[in-house]
Scaffold this motif. Sequence first.
Motif, PDB file in Angstrom:
ATOM      1  N   ILE A  80       0.834  -1.202   0.000  1.00 59.27           N
ATOM      2  CA  ILE A  80       0.000   0.000   0.000  1.00 59.27           C
ATOM      3  C   ILE A  80       0.866   1.248   0.000  1.00 59.27           C
ATOM      4  N   SER A  81       1.898   1.251   0.862  1.00 64.13           N
ATOM      5  CA  SER A  81       2.686   2.483   0.930  1.00 64.13           C
ATOM      6  C   SER A  81       3.455   2.700  -0.370  1.00 64.13           C
ATOM      7  N   GLU A  82       3.753   1.602  -1.065  1.00 65.37           N
ATOM      8  CA  GLU A  82       4.446   1.748  -2.321  1.00 65.37           C
ATOM      9  C   GLU A  82       3.535   2.323  -3.401  1.00 65.37           C
ATOM     10  N   ILE A  83       2.328   1.791  -3.482  1.00 61.58           N
ATOM     11  CA  ILE A  83       1.451   2.254  -4.564  1.00 61.58           C
ATOM     12  C   ILE A  83       0.813   3.596  -4.239  1.00 61.58           C
ATOM     13  N   SER A  84       0.881   4.019  -2.975  1.00 61.57           N
ATOM     14  CA  SER A  84       0.120   5.215  -2.636  1.00 61.57           C
ATOM     15  C   SER A  84       0.959   6.481  -2.593  1.00 61.57           C
ATOM     16  N   THR A  85       2.194   6.426  -3.088  1.00 55.62           N
ATOM     17  CA  THR A  85       2.979   7.651  -3.102  1.00 55.62           C
ATOM     18  C   THR A  85       3.546   7.934  -4.487  1.00 55.62           C
ATOM     19  N   PRO A  86       2.662   8.201  -5.454  1.00 55.05           N
ATOM     20  CA  PRO A  86       3.155   8.496  -6.794  1.00 55.05           C
ATOM     21  C   PRO A  86       3.531   9.967  -6.897  1.00 55.05           C
ATOM     22  N   VAL A  87       4.768  10.242  -7.259  1.00 54.31           N
ATOM     23  CA  VAL A  87       5.172  11.633  -7.466  1.00 54.31           C
ATOM     24  C   VAL A  87       5.093  11.906  -8.966  1.00 54.31           C
ATOM     25  N   ILE A  88       4.340  12.940  -9.333  1.00 55.20           N
ATOM     26  CA  ILE A  88       4.114  13.226 -10.742  1.00 55.20           C
ATOM     27  C   ILE A  88       4.777  14.541 -11.105  1.00 55.20           C
ATOM     28  N   GLN A  89       5.465  14.539 -12.234  1.00 53.84           N
ATOM     29  CA  GLN A  89       5.984  15.817 -12.714  1.00 53.84           C
ATOM     30  C   GLN A  89       4.876  16.466 -13.533  1.00 53.84           C
ATOM     31  N   VAL A  90       4.343  17.600 -13.057  1.00 51.83           N
ATOM     32  CA  VAL A  90       3.214  18.211 -13.753  1.00 51.83           C
ATOM     33  C   VAL A  90       3.670  19.281 -14.738  1.00 51.83           C
ATOM     34  N   ILE A 124      -3.223  10.170  -0.559  1.00 50.82           N
ATOM     35  CA  ILE A 124      -4.543   9.595  -0.331  1.00 50.82           C
ATOM     36  C   ILE A 124      -4.471   8.701   0.895  1.00 50.82           C
ATOM     37  N   GLY A 125      -5.371   8.929   1.839  1.00 53.68           N
ATOM     38  CA  GLY A 125      -5.373   8.126   3.049  1.00 53.68           C
ATOM     39  C   GLY A 125      -4.695   8.852   4.196  1.00 53.68           C
ATOM     40  N   THR A 126      -4.673   8.164   5.338  1.00 50.45           N
ATOM     41  CA  THR A 126      -4.166   8.797   6.541  1.00 50.45           C
ATOM     42  C   THR A 126      -2.638   8.931   6.500  1.00 50.45           C
ATOM     43  N   LEU A 127      -2.172  10.054   6.997  1.00 46.68           N
ATOM     44  CA  LEU A 127      -0.727  10.291   7.053  1.00 46.68           C
ATOM     45  C   LEU A 127      -0.214   9.921   8.436  1.00 46.68           C
ATOM     46  N   ASP A 128       0.391   8.746   8.559  1.00 47.22           N
ATOM     47  CA  ASP A 128       1.028   8.428   9.842  1.00 47.22           C
ATOM     48  C   ASP A 128       2.537   8.623   9.681  1.00 47.22           C
ATOM     49  N   SER A 129       3.284   8.327  10.723  1.00 49.42           N
ATOM     50  CA  SER A 129       4.726   8.592  10.670  1.00 49.42           C
ATOM     51  C   SER A 129       5.396   7.793   9.547  1.00 49.42           C
ATOM     52  N   MET A 130       4.961   6.533   9.410  1.00 45.18           N
ATOM     53  CA  MET A 130       5.541   5.653   8.386  1.00 45.18           C
ATOM     54  C   MET A 130       5.288   6.234   6.991  1.00 45.18           C
ATOM     55  N   ARG A 131       4.026   6.593   6.733  1.00 49.78           N
ATOM     56  CA  ARG A 131       3.662   7.160   5.430  1.00 49.78           C
ATOM     57  C   ARG A 131       4.455   8.429   5.159  1.00 49.78           C
ATOM     58  N   THR A 132       4.485   9.312   6.176  1.00 46.87           N
ATOM     59  CA  THR A 132       5.182  10.586   5.998  1.00 46.87           C
ATOM     60  C   THR A 132       6.604  10.355   5.542  1.00 46.87           C
ATOM     61  N   GLN A 133       7.233   9.364   6.184  1.00 48.94           N
ATOM     62  CA  GLN A 133       8.613   9.048   5.836  1.00 48.94           C
ATOM     63  C   GLN A 133       8.718   8.684   4.358  1.00 48.94           C
ATOM     64  N   THR A 134       7.844   7.777   3.914  1.00 50.91           N
ATOM     65  CA  THR A 134       7.870   7.338   2.519  1.00 50.91           C
ATOM     66  C   THR A 134       7.584   8.507   1.588  1.00 50.91           C
ATOM     67  N   VAL A 135       6.546   9.298   1.959  1.00 44.60           N
ATOM     68  CA  VAL A 135       6.159  10.443   1.150  1.00 44.60           C
ATOM     69  C   VAL A 135       7.336  11.402   1.017  1.00 44.60           C
ATOM     70  N   MET A 136       7.949  11.728   2.163  1.00 46.03           N
ATOM     71  CA  MET A 136       9.060  12.665   2.167  1.00 46.03           C
ATOM     72  C   MET A 136      10.190  12.158   1.293  1.00 46.03           C
ATOM     73  N   GLU A 137      10.548  10.881   1.498  1.00 47.86           N
ATOM     74  CA  GLU A 137      11.671  10.329   0.737  1.00 47.86           C
ATOM     75  C   GLU A 137      11.413  10.382  -0.754  1.00 47.86           C
ATOM     76  N   SER A 138      10.214   9.919  -1.187  1.00 42.72           N
ATOM     77  CA  SER A 138      10.013   9.858  -2.634  1.00 42.72           C
ATOM     78  C   SER A 138       9.869  11.258  -3.223  1.00 42.72           C
ATOM     79  N   LEU A 139       9.289  12.172  -2.451  1.00 41.11           N
ATOM     80  CA  LEU A 139       9.162  13.547  -2.943  1.00 41.11           C
ATOM     81  C   LEU A 139      10.547  14.181  -3.133  1.00 41.11           C
ATOM     82  N   LEU A 140      11.383  14.051  -2.111  1.00 42.56           N
ATOM     83  CA  LEU A 140      12.703  14.673  -2.189  1.00 42.56           C
ATOM     84  C   LEU A 140      13.553  14.051  -3.294  1.00 42.56           C
TER      85      LEU A 140
END
Lengths: 284, 132, 145
Positions: free
Chosen positions: A155-165, A175-191
């Motif tokens: 889930i955490s893999e499919i739920s953090t798509p970074v798109i170049q717009v 999409i979905g709740t942002l917990d510490s684990m998600r935030t970490q994944t989100v932050m990493e893939s965004l950066l």
Amino acid sequence: MQSEVTKFLEKNKQSILTQWMTNLAEDHILREELMSNEKSRQQSEELLLAVLKVIASDNFKNTESQEHESVSDIISEVSIYRARQGFTPRETATYVLSLKQTLAEVLDKKFAGDARLLYESARELNQLLDSLSITTFETFIKGREEVIMRQTDEISEISTPVIQVWEGVVALPIIGTLDSMRTQTVMESLLQEIVATGSSIAILDISGVPAVDSLVAQHLIKTVSATRLMGAECIISGIRPEIAQTIVHLGIDLSNIKTKTTLASALKLAFQMLNLEVRKGERK
Amino acid sequence: MDRIPILKMGSFLLVTIQVDLYDRLALNLETDLIRMVSETNTRGVLIDISAVGLVDSFMGRILNNIATISRIVDAQTVVVGMQPAVAITLVELGLTLAGVHTALNVEKGMELLHKRLGSDAGGGGQLYDNSE
Amino acid sequence: MQGEGGSFMITLSKDLIQITREQDVVTLRNRVKELAVKIGMSLLGQTKLITAASELVRNMLRYAGGGTVTLEVVLGDKVTGVRLTFADEGPGIADIGLAMQDGYTTGKSLGLGLPGAKRLVNEFSITSEVGKGTTVTVIRWKNGL
């Protein structure tokens, strides 16, 4: 255990297996739709043979012995397999307890005349099978946990798509709740995407986040800070009125963060920041 | 080696940090850089940390100091090329380097300096507004 | 299968480093990185652990003039991790609660050392006795947050 008993059990293992399988069928826990009867039979035979080996060995009392270990391994395998196939905990526990029942029945028939012998054997068998039940319980839960962990990862893999717009602009819809684990994944893939695309603006869209409490807000602020440290600007979009209200009521300060209500308006702001102008072209 | 080389590139100073900074080295850098800024009358300093795998609170403080002191002697500092893992760790540590300007790479850092110094020439009073 | 409680932990390797001067900080960082890479920790995990180690060893140098760091690879409940123990014989900390607060410092640092390091690792414990010294133990698991 008395050699008289172990010999008897060894000689009658086929009929014990049959009896056990019959009991299982009567209790409706064979669950053919989850596991074929052949597989059930094969697993049960393996387990029964291992149990008989422990009973017959000189090391019966020594729970660290090789025989104990091998029966432990088999029961773990059986339990994990069942957990993955979707058996209920009750079915899995009953499966092991049913072997105990079967052995008790068989011994009862044969040694009904010798109460002392019967009691001794039953006690030892109980001890062994009870410890197996505990192992079952433990590994069953472990098996289930593995399933959950795998799903969480997916889930955490499919739920953090970074798109170049746009050139220089990346967006990440959460999409979905942002917990510490998600935030970490989100932050990493965004950066990482910021570095990969050389983008100077990142849009974090939270339209799909059901609720923002102080912890989620803190996670958002962290992401914005990290983006800034990298040398990019972060815009948070998709803040619904009720979320804005909650944020203010919670006393969270987002004044240092650029916020927009929709992804479209965030993109517009990004264009402004990049000195880009979007116009309608003339019709040819 | 006790010093990190500081290069003069046009009207700016460029420092590329490629070794693991221990305290003495970092402190020397702070002193050298500030001296160079006033000696050469530089208006902009670029510190490239793309090769740095770790910034702890001490080094964070040095970066902050350099930015603050340069500002006093009328120069702008831009820290460029921070790695994602380093950025996340710094935020987790509680350091946001609020007084330091940042850019993705040296090229973007130069752009930023030109833009800021250009607006300075126009006499705008918004030079230090990027501290959020 | 037996004996795997929540506190299950065994040490797979153990190493000591004496910290007496500033340059030892760099040595320590390199050793910590080696261990983290060896057990397959992610780049972010490595960075967090090394930064935490850097903060703690700096504290040790500043307040106690040095000490000993024990580096271990440990196996917990099915996961490996790196455990670091920072032991010094310095003045000790009178009020640990206060020392763990963000922004509190008796030196002229930013006061992020202890609380900051705690946020960068998965497990953190500290004991201290005034006049005797301070021991800080941290663990970062391979797959830790």
